[in-house]
Structures are given as C-alpha cells and as structure tokens.
Design an enzyme around this catalytic site. Sequence first.
Site, PDB file in Angstrom:
ATOM      1  N   SER A  18       0.820  -1.215   0.000  1.00  0.00           N
ATOM      2  CA  SER A  18       0.000   0.000   0.000  1.00  0.00           C
ATOM      3  C   SER A  18       0.855   1.266   0.000  1.00  0.00           C
ATOM      4  CB  SER A  18      -0.919   0.025   1.232  1.00  0.00           C
ATOM      5  OG  SER A  18      -1.577   1.283   1.294  1.00  0.00           O
ATOM      6  N   LYS A  69     -12.817  -4.314   1.529  1.00  0.00           N
ATOM      7  CA  LYS A  69     -13.702  -3.166   1.263  1.00  0.00           C
ATOM      8  C   LYS A  69     -15.193  -3.505   1.357  1.00  0.00           C
ATOM      9  CE  LYS A  69     -10.642  -0.462  -1.760  1.00  0.00           C
ATOM     10  NZ  LYS A  69     -10.590   0.313  -3.015  1.00  0.00           N
ATOM     11  N   ASN A  90     -14.018   2.400   1.677  1.00  0.00           N
ATOM     12  CA  ASN A  90     -12.549   2.437   1.735  1.00  0.00           C
ATOM     13  C   ASN A  90     -12.021   3.405   2.795  1.00  0.00           C
ATOM     14  OD1 ASN A  90     -12.867   4.955   0.570  1.00  0.00           O
ATOM     15  ND2 ASN A  90     -11.243   4.672  -0.937  1.00  0.00           N
ATOM     16  N   ASP A 106     -13.050   6.599  -3.573  1.00  0.00           N
ATOM     17  CA  ASP A 106     -12.436   6.268  -4.872  1.00  0.00           C
ATOM     18  C   ASP A 106     -13.013   7.129  -5.997  1.00  0.00           C
ATOM     19  OD1 ASP A 106     -10.645   4.367  -3.954  1.00  0.00           O
ATOM     20  OD2 ASP A 106     -12.072   2.727  -4.140  1.00  0.00           O
ATOM     21  N   GLY A 134     -14.833  -4.132 -12.368  1.00  0.00           N
ATOM     22  CA  GLY A 134     -14.397  -4.525 -11.023  1.00  0.00           C
ATOM     23  C   GLY A 134     -14.764  -3.448 -10.006  1.00  0.00           C
ATOM     24  N   GLY A 135     -14.111  -3.510  -8.865  1.00  0.00           N
ATOM     25  CA  GLY A 135     -14.409  -2.562  -7.793  1.00  0.00           C
ATOM     26  C   GLY A 135     -14.151  -1.124  -8.196  1.00  0.00           C
ATOM     27  N   ALA A 136     -13.070  -0.899  -8.903  1.00  0.00           N
ATOM     28  CA  ALA A 136     -12.748   0.472  -9.321  1.00  0.00           C
ATOM     29  C   ALA A 136     -13.821   0.997 -10.268  1.00  0.00           C
ATOM     30  CB  ALA A 136     -11.373   0.506  -9.982  1.00  0.00           C
ATOM     31  N   ILE A 225      -6.647   4.299 -15.006  1.00  0.00           N
ATOM     32  CA  ILE A 225      -6.428   4.295 -13.562  1.00  0.00           C
ATOM     33  C   ILE A 225      -5.181   3.495 -13.199  1.00  0.00           C
ATOM     34  CG2 ILE A 225      -8.868   4.746 -13.074  1.00  0.00           C
ATOM     35  CD1 ILE A 225      -8.909   1.939 -11.789  1.00  0.00           C
TER      36      ILE A 225
HETATM   37  P1  ATR Z   1     -10.540  -3.837  -9.218  1.00  0.00           P
HETATM   38  O1  ATR Z   1     -11.454  -4.138  -8.091  1.00  0.00           O
HETATM   39  O2  ATR Z   1      -9.250  -3.193  -8.822  1.00  0.00           O
HETATM   40  O3  ATR Z   1     -11.218  -3.089 -10.329  1.00  0.00           O
HETATM   41  P2  ATR Z   1     -10.858  -6.517 -10.294  1.00  0.00           P
HETATM   42  O4  ATR Z   1     -12.146  -6.671  -9.609  1.00  0.00           O
HETATM   43  O5  ATR Z   1      -9.896  -7.642 -10.269  1.00  0.00           O
HETATM   44  O6  ATR Z   1     -10.060  -5.260  -9.773  1.00  0.00           O
HETATM   45  O7  ATR Z   1     -11.140  -6.083 -11.802  1.00  0.00           O
HETATM   46  C1  ATR Z   1     -10.170  -6.113 -12.769  1.00  0.00           C
HETATM   47  C2  ATR Z   1     -10.783  -5.695 -14.112  1.00  0.00           C
HETATM   48  O8  ATR Z   1      -9.809  -5.913 -15.134  1.00  0.00           O
HETATM   49  C3  ATR Z   1     -11.995  -6.501 -14.503  1.00  0.00           C
HETATM   50  O9  ATR Z   1     -12.882  -5.687 -15.236  1.00  0.00           O
HETATM   51  C4  ATR Z   1     -11.384  -7.580 -15.380  1.00  0.00           C
HETATM   52  O10 ATR Z   1     -12.262  -8.169 -16.286  1.00  0.00           O
HETATM   53  P3  ATR Z   1     -13.143  -9.486 -15.856  1.00  0.00           P
HETATM   54  O11 ATR Z   1     -14.292  -8.957 -15.053  1.00  0.00           O
HETATM   55  O12 ATR Z   1     -13.532 -10.079 -17.128  1.00  0.00           O
HETATM   56  O13 ATR Z   1     -12.212 -10.351 -15.045  1.00  0.00           O
HETATM   57  C5  ATR Z   1     -10.347  -6.787 -16.122  1.00  0.00           C
HETATM   58  N1  ATR Z   1      -9.288  -7.631 -16.688  1.00  0.00           N
HETATM   59  C6  ATR Z   1      -8.266  -8.216 -16.032  1.00  0.00           C
HETATM   60  N2  ATR Z   1      -7.493  -8.922 -16.909  1.00  0.00           N
HETATM   61  C7  ATR Z   1      -8.070  -8.783 -18.133  1.00  0.00           C
HETATM   62  C8  ATR Z   1      -7.768  -9.256 -19.442  1.00  0.00           C
HETATM   63  N3  ATR Z   1      -6.694 -10.045 -19.690  1.00  0.00           N
HETATM   64  N4  ATR Z   1      -8.565  -8.892 -20.477  1.00  0.00           N
HETATM   65  C9  ATR Z   1      -9.653  -8.105 -20.256  1.00  0.00           C
HETATM   66  N5  ATR Z   1      -9.999  -7.616 -19.032  1.00  0.00           N
HETATM   67  C10 ATR Z   1      -9.216  -7.946 -17.989  1.00  0.00           C
END
Ligand code: ATR
Length: 283
Positions: A18, A69, A90, A106, A134-136, A225
């Site tokens: 972190s 979170k 967060n 965020d 994802g979360g972001a 991001i």
């Molecule tokens: P965070 O909470 O930080 O956003 P996360 O929940 O792991 O992290 O989300 C990662 C994002 O990157 C997701 O949208 C993921 O797509 P999936 O929902 O299909 O997993 C995307 N991502 C990661 N690797 C990828 C790849 N090789 N191609 C396309 N999208 C990818």
Amino acid sequence: MSFSKLKAGVMGWPVDHSLSPKVHGFWLRHYAIAGEYVRIPVEPKDFTTKLRHLRSDGFVGVNVTVPHKEAALDGVDEVHPLAARIGAVNTVVVRPDGTLYGFNTDGFGFLENLKAGYARFDPAAGPAVVLGAGGAARAVVATLLDAGAPEVRLLNRTRDRADQLAADLNGLGTGVITVADWDRRADHLQDATLLTNTTTLGMKAQHPLELDLQQLPDTALVNDIVYVPLETDLLARARARGNPVVDGLGMLLHQARPGFEAWFGRLPDVTEDLRNHVLAETS
Ligand code: ATR
C-alpha cells in the site's frame, strides 16, 4: 508525547504494497500535524473484530483496502449512501460517540484527478466509455452518474459482471448505463467525451490494452487508472493523436484527501512534490 498523537492507518491483507502510508506520511510532515499513519495487516477472518476495536486501539479512523472493502460495508455503524450503492467502503471514521462511519472516496479521487488534470472536463457534457467492471469501475460509474453523466457505456471482458454493475447502479442520477460487448469495444467510442480504463490491462507485467482509437473524438479526455507505468500504452497513443490525457496516479492521491481531512482536520493538497515523493516508490 506520542500518546497524544492522532493515529490512523490502512487495513489490508497483504498491506505491504500500500502506498497510503507514503501519502499520509508526506502530508503529516508537510502540515506539521502530530499524527501517525500505520500499516495494519489483518486477515479476512479477523477483519470485523479488528474494525470494531479501532476506538479502543486508539485510532481516529482507517483506510480499508483489498480484500476488506466489502466487509467494511457491513462492519461499520453507518454508511454513506453512495458507498452503499458502490458496495464498498474504503474510508472509516471513528466518531466522537465511538460509532464507525464508512464512506468511499475512490470516485471522489477519480473525479478530482480528472478536474485537476484537465480543467475543462465536465462529466455532464457527453457519453463516457468505461472499460472494466471490477471494484474500481463501480466507484467510477457511480460517480460519473452522480455527477450528471448522460450515458456510461460499460465494456467488460466478462459481460455478466458489467450487466450486474449496470443493474446495481442504473437509476443513479439521470443518465443511463449501457452495456456492450468487450469484443466490439472499438465501435462504442463515437461521440464519447471521456474514455477511462479501469481494468488491469496496461499495468506493468500485464497484457497491454488493445483498443483501436480511430472512432474516438480527438477532444475526448482519456484516462487510465493504471499508474505503473505512469504513461500507459493507451495514454501514449491517445496523446499522440491529440487527445487530452490524465494519468492514474492522481486518483490514488486525491482519494486519500477526504480521509486525511476527517482524521487530521485539514483537507490536504495534491502537489507536484507529493507526486514525485510517491513516484519514487513506484518506479
Ligand atoms: P478492481 O477491483 O481493482 O477493479 P478486479 O475486480 O480484479 O479489480 O477487476 C479487474 C478488471 O480488469 C476486470 O474488469 C477484469 O475483467 P473481468 O471482469 O472479465 O475479469 C479486467 N481484466 C483483467 N485482466 C483482463 C484481461 N486479460 N482482459 C480483459 N480484461 C481484464
């Protein structure tokens, strides 16, 4: 006298990576505030207990990071409505009566970063394209709708996740979330005023983000991001064709501001010195 220091920190598992201690430590020194900000490694099974003990452990509040979170949402006494909608907390404040208040910064960090990097940016001006679910992405989409975005086009490799996000967040503000196929992502850039990548693609040691920018108006703001590297391939290509670009480091820095203000009593600034201080850690 160390016992009178205001104490905050970041709860995560693992939490070694972190950058928050670096950010808050910089501000505490810069503003000469008698406070400290520490790493708090907590396994998921111990999280809620540790959270409930914050006050007795002498904390004024904490940041919460992966993987806690969502658990933080249930562990606090009161949640800000937008954080409830996003589904994640967060930042936690221990209130004077001992109760815990949770919110999510965020989206604030995301929006403040865009405004600071490109003063003309107006989230209400047109459609935004958001890559990832994802979360972001949840925080980004909620914040864009809350700020008046008329349309958010959501594209994610796993379409079900995008559909779920849309179902959870549609109805916020007056705009709509439209979900489209990841494989056709290049076809949804027309008329966009913002393109933002919330996936991990483009991050150091990950695959690059493949996206043909031909249909993107050259006036659209492009944001990633990802901040390692600071200039991702997406940003470099957008910049080369004349788009305004904003990198992702500022989101990390701006999202830290409301917590610092709540715990230590002063809304801190994001400066070039802070950026360089944190960058020295990431490169
Ligand atoms: P965070 O909470 O930080 O956003 P996360 O929940 O792991 O992290 O989300 C990662 C994002 O990157 C997701 O949208 C993921 O797509 P999936 O929902 O299909 O997993 C995307 N991502 C990661 N690797 C990828 C790849 N090789 N191609 C396309 N999208 C990818």
